[in-house]
Design a protein around this motif. Structure first.
Motif, PDB file in Angstrom:
ATOM      1  N   SER A 166       0.833  -1.198   0.000  1.00 51.55           N
ATOM      2  CA  SER A 166       0.000   0.000   0.000  1.00 51.55           C
ATOM      3  C   SER A 166       0.870   1.251   0.000  1.00 51.55           C
ATOM      4  N   ARG A 194      -6.666  -6.561  -2.061  1.00 51.11           N
ATOM      5  CA  ARG A 194      -7.710  -5.662  -2.552  1.00 51.11           C
ATOM      6  C   ARG A 194      -8.477  -4.996  -1.408  1.00 51.11           C
ATOM      7  N   ARG A 195      -8.628  -5.680  -0.298  1.00 50.81           N
ATOM      8  CA  ARG A 195      -9.322  -5.050   0.840  1.00 50.81           C
ATOM      9  C   ARG A 195      -8.537  -3.865   1.388  1.00 50.81           C
ATOM     10  N   GLN A 197      -7.165  -1.819  -0.478  1.00 49.76           N
ATOM     11  CA  GLN A 197      -7.231  -0.842  -1.566  1.00 49.76           C
ATOM     12  C   GLN A 197      -5.911  -0.718  -2.333  1.00 49.76           C
ATOM     13  N   LEU A 199      -4.578  -1.363  -5.628  1.00 52.80           N
ATOM     14  CA  LEU A 199      -5.317  -1.511  -6.879  1.00 52.80           C
ATOM     15  C   LEU A 199      -4.441  -1.828  -8.082  1.00 52.80           C
TER      16      LEU A 199
END
Length: 294
Positions: A166, A194-195, A197, A199
């Motif tokens: 991230s 994905r949880r 975020q 991407l």
């Protein structure tokens, strides 16, 4: 690269990764190779020009052989992705020299892991500072990859690894996952990524049709110290290759089909670890594509 990435850029039409979907993934592959003496000739003889080739870097040999091979392959017209392990880069000046050389060779894609050099060669002990420095240098590469670890990294907790992705996301354009042999583990990891975020599109790391004896031989060629780390940190790999029935990349891909084909997974293609069994890997890929076409 300060802008937030577009979710799953250049994602193809959604379809389960089986039959035609699996064929599409097998057309969207990258081959990872090691910079050994015969690697250039093997790539030229067996890898189609449209398949990107990523070149690893070993603390035992240093980053020099990686850059040398990458530049030569780029000269042959390949899209080459040299590994730039942060812990093998001595300082900002060294990084600038690397960038200048790769840009002059027309290379537009690099992969930036932290690397395993212990202790680090210089100022960088993680990938993020190198990624930030590349941004300060004007983001000279159109494509920048970072690492993902579906199966636990021996030195990094799972959630820490996902959180690090991230942090690195604004400076990168894609993720390459390390080897994973378990469909459930792969599915769960994609969900965690994905949880949070993250991407970026994912190139899923898969071992080619590796023979255990050749893998052991290749591990020893990495270097005595590095080979010991390789074997110590990845004992499950060898157990899987030696299991009854052997290892089948096609079987793994078919069992992973639901996770790989789910739109929310954002899987962009496959990253095939060849362990320099390049001819065998390409022969396997063509055979599977031929079967799917029939």
């Amino acid at each position: 690269m300060s802008a937030r990435p577009t979710p799953y850029p250049e994602r193809p039409a959604q379809a389960p990764v089986i039959g035609g979907g699996l064929a599409e993934l097998l057309r969207r592959v990258r081959y990872e190779v090691l910079p050994a003496k015969a690697t250039e000739d093997k790539v030229l003889a067996h890898v189609p020009a449209g398949v990107p080739v990523t070149v690893t870097a070993s603390p035992a040999k240093g980053i020099g052989p990686t850059l040398d091979l990458a530049v030569r392959l780029a000269g042959h017209g390949y899209r080459v992705v040299p590994h730039l392990p942060a812990r093998q880069i001595t300082d900002a000046g060294h990084l600038s020299d690397i960038v200048d050389r790769l840009v002059a060779a027309g290379i537009e894609d690099v992969f930036v892991p932290a690397g395993d050099a212990d202790p680090p060669a210089g100022a960088y002990d993680a990938a993020l500072p190198v990624l930030r420095r590349l941004g300060e240098l004007g983001s000279p590469f159109a494509h920048v990859g970072i690492t993902g670890y579906p199966e636990s990294h021996p030195l990094i907790a799972d959630e820490v690894a996902v959180r690090a992705m991230s942090d690195k996301q604004p400076h990168a354009t894609y993720i390459v996952s390390n080897l994973c042999f378990d469909p459930a583990t792969l599915r769960q990891w994609l969900g965690r990524v994905r949880r949070r975020q993250v991407l970026l599109p994912v190139h899923v790391g898969v071992a080619g049709p590796v023979e255990r004896a050749k893998l052991l031989s290749m591990a020893t060629k990495i270097g005595v110290g590095e080979s010991a780390k390789f074997l110590t940190r990845h004992p499950s790999w060898f157990l899987r290759f030696a299991a009854p029935g052997g290892y089948s990349p096609e079987r793994l891909l078919r069992r992973s089909a639901p996770a790989l084909g789910a739109p929310e997974s954002g899987v962009a293609g496959l990253h095939l670890f060849t362990f320099n069994q390049i001819a065998e890997t390409e022969r396997w890929r063509r055979a599977v594509l031929d079967r799917l076409a029939g």
